[in-house]
Design a protein around this motif. Structure first.
Motif, PDB file in Angstrom:
ATOM      1  N   LEU A 150      52.556  22.269  37.870  1.00  0.00           N
ATOM      2  CA  LEU A 150      51.575  22.511  36.822  1.00  0.00           C
ATOM      3  C   LEU A 150      51.141  21.202  36.193  1.00  0.00           C
ATOM      4  O   LEU A 150      51.960  20.310  35.955  1.00  0.00           O
ATOM      5  CB  LEU A 150      52.157  23.423  35.735  1.00  0.00           C
ATOM      6  CG  LEU A 150      52.449  24.870  36.130  1.00  0.00           C
ATOM      7  CD1 LEU A 150      53.096  25.605  34.971  1.00  0.00           C
ATOM      8  CD2 LEU A 150      51.173  25.591  36.563  1.00  0.00           C
ATOM      9  N   LEU A 164      46.538  23.277  38.444  1.00  0.00           N
ATOM     10  CA  LEU A 164      47.617  23.506  39.391  1.00  0.00           C
ATOM     11  C   LEU A 164      47.470  22.507  40.520  1.00  0.00           C
ATOM     12  O   LEU A 164      46.402  22.403  41.131  1.00  0.00           O
ATOM     13  CB  LEU A 164      47.531  24.942  39.927  1.00  0.00           C
ATOM     14  CG  LEU A 164      48.566  25.389  40.948  1.00  0.00           C
ATOM     15  CD1 LEU A 164      49.950  25.414  40.323  1.00  0.00           C
ATOM     16  CD2 LEU A 164      48.194  26.779  41.487  1.00  0.00           C
ATOM     17  N   PRO A 174      52.558  30.655  41.640  1.00  0.00           N
ATOM     18  CA  PRO A 174      51.135  30.903  41.355  1.00  0.00           C
ATOM     19  C   PRO A 174      50.332  31.396  42.550  1.00  0.00           C
ATOM     20  O   PRO A 174      49.517  32.320  42.418  1.00  0.00           O
ATOM     21  CB  PRO A 174      50.641  29.542  40.862  1.00  0.00           C
ATOM     22  CG  PRO A 174      51.859  28.925  40.233  1.00  0.00           C
ATOM     23  CD  PRO A 174      52.981  29.335  41.146  1.00  0.00           C
ATOM     24  N   ASN A 220      46.251  22.294  32.282  1.00  0.00           N
ATOM     25  CA  ASN A 220      45.308  23.363  32.648  1.00  0.00           C
ATOM     26  C   ASN A 220      44.901  23.295  34.117  1.00  0.00           C
ATOM     27  O   ASN A 220      43.789  23.676  34.485  1.00  0.00           O
ATOM     28  CB  ASN A 220      44.049  23.337  31.769  1.00  0.00           C
ATOM     29  CG  ASN A 220      43.277  24.650  31.864  1.00  0.00           C
ATOM     30  OD1 ASN A 220      43.864  25.727  31.919  1.00  0.00           O
ATOM     31  ND2 ASN A 220      41.954  24.567  31.914  1.00  0.00           N
ATOM     32  N   TYR A 240      41.347  34.517  43.899  1.00  0.00           N
ATOM     33  CA  TYR A 240      41.955  34.652  42.578  1.00  0.00           C
ATOM     34  C   TYR A 240      41.839  36.105  42.140  1.00  0.00           C
ATOM     35  O   TYR A 240      40.811  36.745  42.353  1.00  0.00           O
ATOM     36  CB  TYR A 240      41.241  33.729  41.591  1.00  0.00           C
ATOM     37  CG  TYR A 240      41.676  33.895  40.148  1.00  0.00           C
ATOM     38  CD1 TYR A 240      42.926  33.450  39.734  1.00  0.00           C
ATOM     39  CD2 TYR A 240      40.831  34.480  39.209  1.00  0.00           C
ATOM     40  CE1 TYR A 240      43.337  33.596  38.423  1.00  0.00           C
ATOM     41  CE2 TYR A 240      41.227  34.630  37.884  1.00  0.00           C
ATOM     42  CZ  TYR A 240      42.481  34.179  37.496  1.00  0.00           C
ATOM     43  OH  TYR A 240      42.879  34.336  36.192  1.00  0.00           O
ATOM     44  N   ARG A 281      48.785  34.893  40.808  1.00  0.00           N
ATOM     45  CA  ARG A 281      47.399  35.260  40.491  1.00  0.00           C
ATOM     46  C   ARG A 281      46.440  34.783  41.582  1.00  0.00           C
ATOM     47  O   ARG A 281      45.283  35.154  41.589  1.00  0.00           O
ATOM     48  CB  ARG A 281      46.970  34.661  39.155  1.00  0.00           C
ATOM     49  CG  ARG A 281      47.733  35.102  37.898  1.00  0.00           C
ATOM     50  CD  ARG A 281      48.126  36.558  37.846  1.00  0.00           C
ATOM     51  NE  ARG A 281      48.409  36.997  36.494  1.00  0.00           N
ATOM     52  CZ  ARG A 281      49.633  37.172  35.984  1.00  0.00           C
ATOM     53  NH1 ARG A 281      50.701  36.955  36.748  1.00  0.00           N
ATOM     54  NH2 ARG A 281      49.782  37.587  34.748  1.00  0.00           N
ATOM     55  N   LEU A 333      43.511  26.244  36.291  1.00  0.00           N
ATOM     56  CA  LEU A 333      44.287  27.442  35.984  1.00  0.00           C
ATOM     57  C   LEU A 333      43.416  28.527  35.351  1.00  0.00           C
ATOM     58  O   LEU A 333      43.879  29.661  35.174  1.00  0.00           O
ATOM     59  CB  LEU A 333      45.439  27.096  35.036  1.00  0.00           C
ATOM     60  CG  LEU A 333      46.610  26.337  35.668  1.00  0.00           C
ATOM     61  CD1 LEU A 333      47.575  25.866  34.595  1.00  0.00           C
ATOM     62  CD2 LEU A 333      47.333  27.201  36.696  1.00  0.00           C
ATOM     63  N   THR A 334      42.196  28.167  34.997  1.00  0.00           N
ATOM     64  CA  THR A 334      41.274  29.142  34.423  1.00  0.00           C
ATOM     65  C   THR A 334      39.988  29.146  35.241  1.00  0.00           C
ATOM     66  O   THR A 334      38.941  28.673  34.784  1.00  0.00           O
ATOM     67  CB  THR A 334      40.975  28.831  32.949  1.00  0.00           C
ATOM     68  OG1 THR A 334      40.528  27.469  32.843  1.00  0.00           O
ATOM     69  CG2 THR A 334      42.212  29.018  32.095  1.00  0.00           C
ATOM     70  N   TYR A 373      50.499  33.066  35.095  1.00  0.00           N
ATOM     71  CA  TYR A 373      50.170  32.293  36.303  1.00  0.00           C
ATOM     72  C   TYR A 373      50.958  32.715  37.539  1.00  0.00           C
ATOM     73  O   TYR A 373      50.773  32.131  38.612  1.00  0.00           O
ATOM     74  CB  TYR A 373      50.351  30.782  36.098  1.00  0.00           C
ATOM     75  CG  TYR A 373      49.615  30.215  34.929  1.00  0.00           C
ATOM     76  CD1 TYR A 373      48.269  30.515  34.716  1.00  0.00           C
ATOM     77  CD2 TYR A 373      50.242  29.377  34.012  1.00  0.00           C
ATOM     78  CE1 TYR A 373      47.575  29.994  33.626  1.00  0.00           C
ATOM     79  CE2 TYR A 373      49.554  28.844  32.921  1.00  0.00           C
ATOM     80  CZ  TYR A 373      48.234  29.171  32.739  1.00  0.00           C
ATOM     81  OH  TYR A 373      47.555  28.653  31.659  1.00  0.00           O
ATOM     82  N   ASP A 374      51.810  33.718  37.427  1.00  0.00           N
ATOM     83  CA  ASP A 374      52.620  34.093  38.594  1.00  0.00           C
ATOM     84  C   ASP A 374      51.817  34.960  39.556  1.00  0.00           C
ATOM     85  O   ASP A 374      51.376  36.050  39.213  1.00  0.00           O
ATOM     86  CB  ASP A 374      53.870  34.848  38.147  1.00  0.00           C
ATOM     87  CG  ASP A 374      54.821  35.133  39.295  1.00  0.00           C
ATOM     88  OD1 ASP A 374      54.940  34.268  40.188  1.00  0.00           O
ATOM     89  OD2 ASP A 374      55.433  36.213  39.318  1.00  0.00           O
TER      90      ASP A 374
END
Length: 267
Positions: A63, A68, A13, A66, A124, A37, A81-82, A34-35
């Protein structure tokens, strides 16, 4: 002919930090979900990697729901993650590309700066932002995340076995940071793959992967040596580059699972 089977799936990630092994993964155009990003950049916006900062290998990732989790020694940082944009976009540099990214949170940047011992920021790369693949090696209008140059990397277990036999010791596949590892076939046969599928998902091999000093960093200790680059140079060098693994783009955006059969389309 024995079947080729997908045996490992990996994502990374945050570029150049530890990888996460998965049993399944969604295939998106820029790479697995998710790789790569996220990325650490210096004060000038230039990307940081283990090539220069081998201690980056000591950050382990996992993980959550939702989120990391990033662990360094006894400390853990958890990020969403968002992520939502909390600041204006900034221009960052990755190799010869300049792209727009967003700093995730100044507090997170401070956490990484403290542990790496250098001022840096965690940024990000939004999914809608473009970073086109080299037009000489893309079948369509493919883009890539913050990976070095291509969305996916595949390596055969037999290729690693052959290298380890030459080295006389066992190196982990983690050192080479693939997305896909498969078993079966001949060593280095992935070099020749153009059209193939993993399960029902079609991929295209576009270019063998040129390797650098990053593969000389032990992912468990962060220590740098001269292997396996020195040994690979004795039999995997073409021109002034050393190759190990195949760079890949996806033709279908679906999902892959460990245990999927790999079918290679003959020319």
């Amino acid at each position: 002919m024995p079947e080729l089977k997908l045996t490992q799936i990996w994502i990374y990630p945050i570029k150049s930090l530890g990888g996460i092994g998965l049993s399944s993964a969604k295939v998106w155009g820029k790479g697995l979900l998710y790789d790569r990003r996220w990325m650490l950049v210096d004060q000038d916006g230039k990307f940081l990697t283990q090539r220069v900062h081998p201690s980056m290998a000591l950050f382990s990732l996992s993980l959550g729901d939702n989120c990391l989790h990033i662990r360094y020694r006894q400390e853990t940082l958890t990020i969403s993650l968002t992520p939502s944009a909390q600041s204006d976009p900034v221009s960052v540099q990755i190799w010869d590309d300049t792209v727009e990214a967003v700093e995730v949170d100044p507090a997170y940047s401070h956490w990484f700066s403290r542990h790496l011992g250098i001022p840096c920021r965690l940024v990000y790369f939004p999914e809608d932002n473009r970073r086109p693949i080299d037009p000489a090696y893309r079948p369509g209008d493919e883009n890539v995340s913050l990976a070095d140059a291509y969305p996916f990397l595949i390596i055969g277990q037999r290729s690693l076995d052959d290298l380890n036999n030459r080295l006389g010791r066992m190196l982990s596949i983690k050192r080479f940071r693939p997305n896909f590892v498969f078993d079966g076939g001949e060593p280095y046969e992935e070099d020749t793959w153009t059209n193939f599928s993993i399960g029902t998902t079609r991929f295209m091999g576009v270019k063998p992967c040129a390797r650098c000093v990053l593969i000389t960093v032990d992912p468990d200790t962060g220590e740098k040596g001269d292997e396996p680059l020195r040994t690979l140079a004795t039999y995997r060098k073409q021109g002034n580059k050393i190759y190990f693994g195949q760079n890949v783009v996806a033709l279908d955006l679906t999902e892959v699972r460990v245990g999927d059969t790999i079918h290679v389309k003959k020319p």
